[in-house]
Design an enzyme around this catalytic site. Sequence first.
Site, PDB file in Angstrom:
ATOM      1  N   CYS A 114       0.830  -1.204   0.000  1.00 37.25           N
ATOM      2  CA  CYS A 114       0.000   0.000   0.000  1.00 37.25           C
ATOM      3  C   CYS A 114       0.869   1.261   0.000  1.00 37.25           C
ATOM      4  O   CYS A 114       1.517   1.534  -0.986  1.00 37.25           O
ATOM      5  CB  CYS A 114      -0.987  -0.052   1.175  1.00 37.25           C
ATOM      6  N   HIS A 147      -3.526  -5.674   1.065  1.00 31.89           N
ATOM      7  CA  HIS A 147      -2.839  -5.887   2.343  1.00 31.89           C
ATOM      8  C   HIS A 147      -2.823  -7.363   2.739  1.00 31.89           C
ATOM      9  O   HIS A 147      -3.770  -7.844   3.357  1.00 31.89           O
ATOM     10  CB  HIS A 147      -3.577  -5.122   3.444  1.00 31.89           C
ATOM     11  N   GLU A 201      -1.124  -8.720   5.104  1.00 32.35           N
ATOM     12  CA  GLU A 201      -1.025  -8.861   6.568  1.00 32.35           C
ATOM     13  C   GLU A 201      -2.398  -8.754   7.238  1.00 32.35           C
ATOM     14  O   GLU A 201      -2.567  -9.160   8.384  1.00 32.35           O
ATOM     15  CB  GLU A 201      -0.042  -7.827   7.139  1.00 32.35           C
TER      16      GLU A 201
END
Lengths: 268, 755
Positions: free
Chosen positions: A90, A220, A222
């Site tokens: 990002c 993302h 994570e």
Amino acid sequence: MKPRVAVVRFPGSNCEYETARALDACGMQGVIFNWNELSGAAGSGSCAWVLPGGFSFQDRVRAGAVAARERIMDVVYGDAVSGKPVLGICNGAQILVESGLVPGWRPGAVEASLSGNLAPGRTGYLSRWVFLRAVRGGVDKCPWLTDAGEAPIPLPIAHAEGRFVFRPADEAQALEMSVLRYCSPEGAPALDWPLNPNGSSFGAAGIMNPGGNVLAMMPHPERALNLHHVPPNLPGPWGELRRNRGPVSDPGPGASFFTGLARYLEVR
Amino acid sequence: MTPDRNELQTEIRNRGLAMTVDEAERLHGIFGRMPSPLEFHLFDIMWSEHCSYKSSRKLLKTLPTRASQVVIGPGEDAGVVRFCTHQGTDYDIVVAHESHNHPSQVLPVEGAATGVGGIVRDVYCMGADVIGSLDLLRFGDPLGRYGERCRGIARGVVEGIWQYGNALGVPNLGGDTEFHPGYDDNCLVNVVALGIVRHDRVVHSYVPVEARQEPYVFILTGKPTDDTGFGGATFASADLDGELGMKSVQVADPFLKRILAQANLDVLDYLFETGVAFGFKDLGAGGIACVTSEMAAHGGLGIHVNLDDVPVSIPGLPPEVAACSETQERFGFAVPAKVAGGVLAIYNEKYELPRLFPGARAAVIGHFTQDPVYRVTHCGTEAACAPAEAITEGVFYDRPHAPAEVSIPDPVELPCSPGKDIPEMLLSVGGCSRGAVWSYYDSEVRGATVLRPGEADSCVILPVPGCPAGLAVSGDGNPWYGELDPFLGGAHAVAEAVRNVVSVGAVPLCATDCLNYGSPESPAVMHQFHRGIEGIADACRHLGFVEPGEPLPIVSGNVSFYNQSSSGRSIPPSPIVAVFGRIDDCSTAVDMVLKKPGNIIVLLGHRHPEFGGSLYYRKVLGHAGGRVPLFRGPLEAEMARWVIGKVRSREVSGSHDISTGGLALSAAEMVLASTGLGIALNAGADPVQLYSETPGYLLEMDPSCEGSLPGFAEVVGRVTHDGMLSGNGWSVDIQGIRERWADLLASIVWREEGV
């Protein structure tokens, strides 16, 4: 000893903790360094770098533009050129683009931009889950995609500027660098809204450098580390698994990006 | 010496103060002289409704606030409640709830952004890390007479929230959005923040007793002081009249806040490691003047503040502006002088504040004194000198209240054609998806979100990494109920938020409230306020689930009066309540997505003919009135206990509470949330069964559970393959309207199509 991976916190980063936790959970050790801890970061013996998401330097000038000119990026740049794995997520992806590490066919030159999302009748920030696929060339080359496979991977996006744009003349090589592309839940290429959530060229969700060791991605991973992260109404096999098993902490669709790196570091 | 009332009146007018002449006279009495400009402004803020709760304090004391799990109840910046123990460490949650109504009406983007910025500061300064926020939004009718303005405000408020919250890195955990013409002139922006803190690291907001033994200083850190937000607290406590207040709105900066939040964590670590006692407080209403006087007075000490040491971005600020402006992104520490250097180094060197933001830095600007006097100097002269305690003592009013209730009877005929009514309700502003709002919010930053807005009745997060305990949170308040019955408006705000938390399987731990009303000077409004508090208190007393006999405690909150237009029209009574609950094992949490064809749909809470304020009356019959559903405390508690038990034993696979639109809309929303499954109800065209908003739950369960249901439960349908919502003799093609339902709000408010 577990391989150490440096996570850089710029002023305004806000995803550094969960990114470090994801690395920890996948057999590595994520260590957070502040932007001004140059010698600490350089001498940490890290095997790889992650630039996490957020709003570094308040997106002043352009998202990622100021952070790309911080001195710690000289260290990252040197390591990237020497082949160490680097991942930008990002805002981290925006920093990699602004530092010329991706697409990186002329390292150091800014050859792409991450522009404002293009969607019919809508501007600004967009948060939602999308599907993407790794392109075969990337899976072979990119340490972060070692475990990605070719099935659609659901991940969340959360950004206002995530549209990869290239010069028309560069399209052929840009297409080659676009290793992660938005797709339908079934895996069909997605060039248009809403499956392509921001109007990105070729439906690119992530681009790498020619060496494959640097990857800049807007979604993302994570935030999709565990099955409990997956929305219960998501179509496709991951959603099905989530509905059947409930919000348990089994590996989720984003884990492969980190386990892939761990496997790469082990084999190497 | 008796002051000249005309002279006081002139002071009030010239300085733009909100205090009355009687109050100014009283102030003159405290000083025995004409107060200085700074003294006038300081007391004007401290005596404002916003800071002193002068009209509400007596009633607020009647709310239940105590329970075994409460660590800190109302009184400090945020409430603190025990949450979990993980690997031998105890963790508490920290919760705060405020309004930012007036600023958001005047400057929606900035007002809403500062609302988020302000509420997270209240949680940070208890020593906690902020792990979520939610917004309870009330806008005017987007299709009504003032639709254009209302739509603009709604867009601006959502933009302000995302611009601030997303950049700060605090996940947005939803909240709710309602539209009602009563908010045409005065929107409501209520903001809730929640945090997590180690139990042994809760920090208080006053100078500690150790300051009697050794020198303590006051450190101001963050954004350099300017003139923004001067008069903000006073503004929040006055009528809205368009002209006033632009300058009173503060300017928010999430970038600086993010760095400060990280630096604060380092400073807290440093102070805990050195083992010194300290106090920590955010700068909100009344700026430096309020924070320093409150920290000193609540610790029983005095303080000498030197305004010449305050880092400023505008030189030459008059002392009352430097001391009272509400410049955002500032915090204050009371620490022993010996560690001040260490604290300053973390902000100014390690985190490079002066380099990252022009003029930002941490500085010592005051010294606590044994003498309990509040003293401010500026350019070598005294700008304020008052007994510290007098500043925080406040004023008090016992306002008259008198009922002015209008009762609109129920209609005689109750036509019912579900195939037409249900789509009509779903495709209305009141019944359509809020997805357009949530799509701007980052709900997943921090990587701890398990259920996002719209997937279940509450959002659920995992506050402590590695610990299976989940935190569920929801906020509610129904303006149509409040309007028809102020007592039930309060009771149902609590009960619905409780149901939402229970519905995912969480045990409610605590609640916060924000009481939004018109002018306290109106006896009718004061009556609504009385009844709202009685309703909240009654519901809380019934809905405690942690220890037998204990209530659901209200641990933090806020009162917002003067929500009215210049023409004097008040908003509907709007008590808004947020409830926070714990699921011991978050992997048992239940969402509203249907799981398996053939499963039974179980209704908890038999339906009653009580339609007052219902979506059916409003949308299908165009009727504003009727009898609001009763609050049935014991039944509500019994149902909640049963749901929590059944979720824990993994017998519930989908759940949704029944509120707006009744059973029919709850069932429709479960189908809409799902991936192609449907529900067949065994109900005909029965308006009571389908549309009554009698509180309850719809649960998806295995057919084997049918034989063991309690008396308040009955099987009302089955999960089907077909993606339809159907009943005896009627059906609704939910898939056919899904896209319009999901997009309606965006098309009206953002794209302004067909308006």
